[in-house]
Design a protein around this motif. Structure first.
Motif, mmCIF file in Angstrom:
data_model
loop_
_atom_site.group_PDB
_atom_site.id
_atom_site.type_symbol
_atom_site.label_atom_id
_atom_site.label_comp_id
_atom_site.label_asym_id
_atom_site.label_seq_id
_atom_site.Cartn_x
_atom_site.Cartn_y
_atom_site.Cartn_z
ATOM 1 N N ASP A 1 0.827 -1.205 0.000
ATOM 2 C CA ASP A 1 0.000 0.000 0.000
ATOM 3 C C ASP A 1 0.864 1.258 0.000
ATOM 4 N N GLU A 2 0.271 2.339 -0.457
ATOM 5 C CA GLU A 2 0.897 3.660 -0.375
ATOM 6 C C GLU A 2 0.041 4.564 0.506
ATOM 7 N N VAL A 3 0.730 5.466 1.201
ATOM 8 C CA VAL A 3 0.054 6.460 2.033
ATOM 9 C C VAL A 3 0.527 7.835 1.580
ATOM 10 N N VAL A 4 -0.417 8.668 1.157
ATOM 11 C CA VAL A 4 -0.073 10.023 0.730
ATOM 12 C C VAL A 4 0.198 10.863 1.972
ATOM 13 N N VAL A 5 1.346 11.529 1.997
ATOM 14 C CA VAL A 5 1.771 12.290 3.168
ATOM 15 C C VAL A 5 2.620 13.467 2.702
ATOM 16 N N PRO A 6 2.482 14.630 3.316
ATOM 17 C CA PRO A 6 3.377 15.731 2.945
ATOM 18 C C PRO A 6 4.807 15.432 3.365
ATOM 19 N N SER A 7 5.741 15.850 2.534
ATOM 20 C CA SER A 7 7.145 15.715 2.917
ATOM 21 C C SER A 7 7.481 16.660 4.061
ATOM 22 N N GLN A 8 6.734 17.749 4.174
ATOM 23 C CA GLN A 8 6.959 18.764 5.205
ATOM 24 C C GLN A 8 6.317 18.312 6.516
ATOM 25 N N THR A 9 7.057 17.500 7.257
ATOM 26 C CA THR A 9 6.608 17.009 8.560
ATOM 27 C C THR A 9 7.806 16.432 9.294
ATOM 28 N N THR B 1 -2.541 7.384 -6.277
ATOM 29 C CA THR B 1 -2.262 6.328 -7.253
ATOM 30 C C THR B 1 -3.207 5.158 -6.962
ATOM 31 N N PRO B 2 -3.249 4.177 -7.832
ATOM 32 C CA PRO B 2 -4.095 2.996 -7.545
ATOM 33 C C PRO B 2 -3.702 2.259 -6.272
ATOM 34 N N ARG B 3 -2.493 2.488 -5.779
ATOM 35 C CA ARG B 3 -2.037 1.798 -4.566
ATOM 36 C C ARG B 3 -2.325 2.582 -3.289
ATOM 37 N N THR B 4 -2.900 3.784 -3.424
ATOM 38 C CA THR B 4 -3.151 4.608 -2.244
ATOM 39 C C THR B 4 -4.205 3.960 -1.346
ATOM 40 N N ARG B 5 -3.854 3.753 -0.084
ATOM 41 C CA ARG B 5 -4.783 3.156 0.878
ATOM 42 C C ARG B 5 -5.199 4.169 1.955
ATOM 43 N N ALA B 6 -4.359 5.185 2.156
ATOM 44 C CA ALA B 6 -4.678 6.195 3.167
ATOM 45 C C ALA B 6 -4.061 7.526 2.761
ATOM 46 N N VAL B 7 -4.671 8.610 3.234
ATOM 47 C CA VAL B 7 -4.124 9.960 3.094
ATOM 48 C C VAL B 7 -3.876 10.477 4.499
ATOM 49 N N LEU B 8 -2.669 11.002 4.738
ATOM 50 C CA LEU B 8 -2.247 11.384 6.078
ATOM 51 C C LEU B 8 -1.845 12.863 6.080
ATOM 52 N N LEU C 1 -12.372 10.254 -1.813
ATOM 53 C CA LEU C 1 -11.475 9.341 -1.106
ATOM 54 C C LEU C 1 -12.250 8.150 -0.543
ATOM 55 N N THR C 2 -13.402 8.425 0.037
ATOM 56 C CA THR C 2 -14.220 7.344 0.598
ATOM 57 C C THR C 2 -14.640 6.364 -0.488
ATOM 58 N N ASP C 3 -15.052 6.888 -1.627
ATOM 59 C CA ASP C 3 -15.483 6.023 -2.732
ATOM 60 C C ASP C 3 -14.344 5.149 -3.248
ATOM 61 N N LEU C 4 -13.110 5.643 -3.100
ATOM 62 C CA LEU C 4 -11.938 4.882 -3.541
ATOM 63 C C LEU C 4 -11.428 3.935 -2.460
ATOM 64 N N GLY C 5 -12.083 3.906 -1.312
ATOM 65 C CA GLY C 5 -11.639 3.046 -0.219
ATOM 66 C C GLY C 5 -10.399 3.562 0.477
ATOM 67 N N ILE C 6 -10.204 4.880 0.436
ATOM 68 C CA ILE C 6 -9.018 5.506 1.027
ATOM 69 C C ILE C 6 -9.395 6.126 2.362
ATOM 70 N N THR C 7 -8.651 5.788 3.415
ATOM 71 C CA THR C 7 -8.932 6.283 4.764
ATOM 72 C C THR C 7 -8.173 7.573 5.023
#
Length: 377
Positions: free
Chosen positions: A77-85, A122-129, A147-153
């Motif tokens: 899985d991939e998790v979208v996250v800002p680099s600024q953290t 991306t198709p591998r995105t499972r969560a957005v942080l 995001l909800t429709d794509l199954g992304i938390t």
């Protein structure tokens, strides 16, 4: 502290005094691990936020890790996250077996928005942080249904944002899995600690088992039996009673903490308004409890060194993660992040400071900005 000594520190814990008595009482009780004081802190946090449940843990990193697991994030899985953290956000993703997908930010807020998140999916995105940088709540309402429709938390890293609001709603009450930090310099401190806001009872039950080595029985139930049961793999993530005791005092005094932080940020905004080329990162102070005071300045490294030489406790929060050696395999160009990374500088910001301290810092900053570069002398 002596005159302007507060300005020499970038951040510092803010204690009221009763914390010491509360710690002493917890120590005299002789039960230092998770006990009734921890349970009471969770109940009081839930009442403060107006949510059904809160699960306390020993750090925000633990909260992020458990939230990712509760969301079903894992290998592949991939998790979208800002680099600024802070790097802990990225480490939590890797601890869950997933990979970071770094997103860009907006220059004014240093936070992601719907546009930057959508560009990173991306198709591998499972969560957005999203990271609630500086205490500012991140509004992803434009793409929340998508995001909800794509199954992304959606999992909020609200390490900086305890007490902040999105519109009229407290962070932690908007339906996302939300993670708070109660570290030494946070808006509310337990000395060390954190908490997560579960979405439902299933989340709550799952993370409570995971935070205590996979043992699902309560402490009182374990005392009454000759055995205990490990149902899942878990971690030692629970919050101790001593730390919870500090947090309970802090929570009772939180209106004072909130007002001090807001007043301090507004004082900086007034002082910095007249300094050309200095841009204050917007935290939406009317709705946020500011965690820090960050400016963007040209020729940052020279100004940073000058301020340090003059005993002003400036810092940089944070060097971008996508350029860190440990995370280079996930590098992707992030133009705004990479540009502002050379400009951002954190000014001293903690509730022990006075308006005189703020004026002093701003005066030194104005001098530092006006000093010509060496090559122009």
């Amino acid at each position: 502290m002596t005159l302007f000594e507060s300005a020499s520190r970038n951040a510092a814990p803010f204690l009221h005094g009763p914390e010491f008595a509360a710690m002493s009482e917890a120590l005299r009780a002789g039960q230092f691990g998770h006990n009734t004081a921890t349970d009471a802190f969770e109940t009081e946090l839930a009442e403060f936020l107006g949510v059904p449940d809160v699960v306390s843990v020993n750090s925000c990193t633990a909260a992020l890790h458990l939230s990712l697991l509760a969301a079903g994030v894992g290998p592949g899985d991939e998790v979208v996250v800002p680099s600024q953290t802070f790097c802990a956000t990225v480490h939590a993703i890797l601890m869950a077996g997933a990979q970071p997908r770094f997103a860009d930010i907006t220059a004014d807020t240093q936070c992601v928005d719907s546009t930057t998140v959508r560009a990173a999916l991306t198709p591998r995105t499972r969560a957005v942080l999203p990271v609630l940088y500086g205490g500012r709540a991140v509004d992803l309402s434009e793409i929340r249904t998508e995001l909800t429709d794509l199954g992304i938390t959606l999992i909020e890293d609200a390490a900086h944002a305890f007490g902040s609001r999105l519109g009229g709603e407290l962070v932690g009450t908007t339906g996302a899995l939300t993670c708070f930090s109660f570290g030494p310099i946070k808006n509310l401190t337990c000395i060390e600690g954190g908490a997560l806001i579960p979405r439902d009872q299933h989340d709550a039950d799952q993370v409570r088992a995971l935070r205590l080595m996979g043992v699902t029985q309560s402490q009182s139930a374990r005392i009454r039996t000759t055995d205990y049961q490990v149902d899942v793999r878990g971690w030692r993530y629970h919050l101790s009673a001593v730390h919870a005791a500090v947090g309970r005092v802090q929570l009772a005094h939180f209106p004072v903490i909130e007002e001090k932080r807001k007043a301090l940020w507004r004082a900086y905004a007034r002082e910095l308004a007249a300094i050309e080329t200095v841009n204050l990162v917007d935290v939406d102070v009317d709705h946020s409890v500011p965690f820090n005071c960050v400016v963007r300045v040209p020729d940052r490294d020279r100004i940073f060194a000058t301020m340090r030489d003059l005993n002003i406790g400036v810092g940089v929060h944070y060097p971008p993660n996508h350029t860190q050696p440990a995370f280079l395999r996930w590098y992707r160009p992030l133009p705004v992040t990479e540009t502002t990374a050379t400009e951002i500088m954190s000014l001293p910001f903690h509730p022990a400071m006075t308006e005189n301290d703020v004026h002093h810092v701003a005066s030194v900053l104005e001098q530092a900005v006006l000093i010509p570069r060496p090559e122009t002398l």
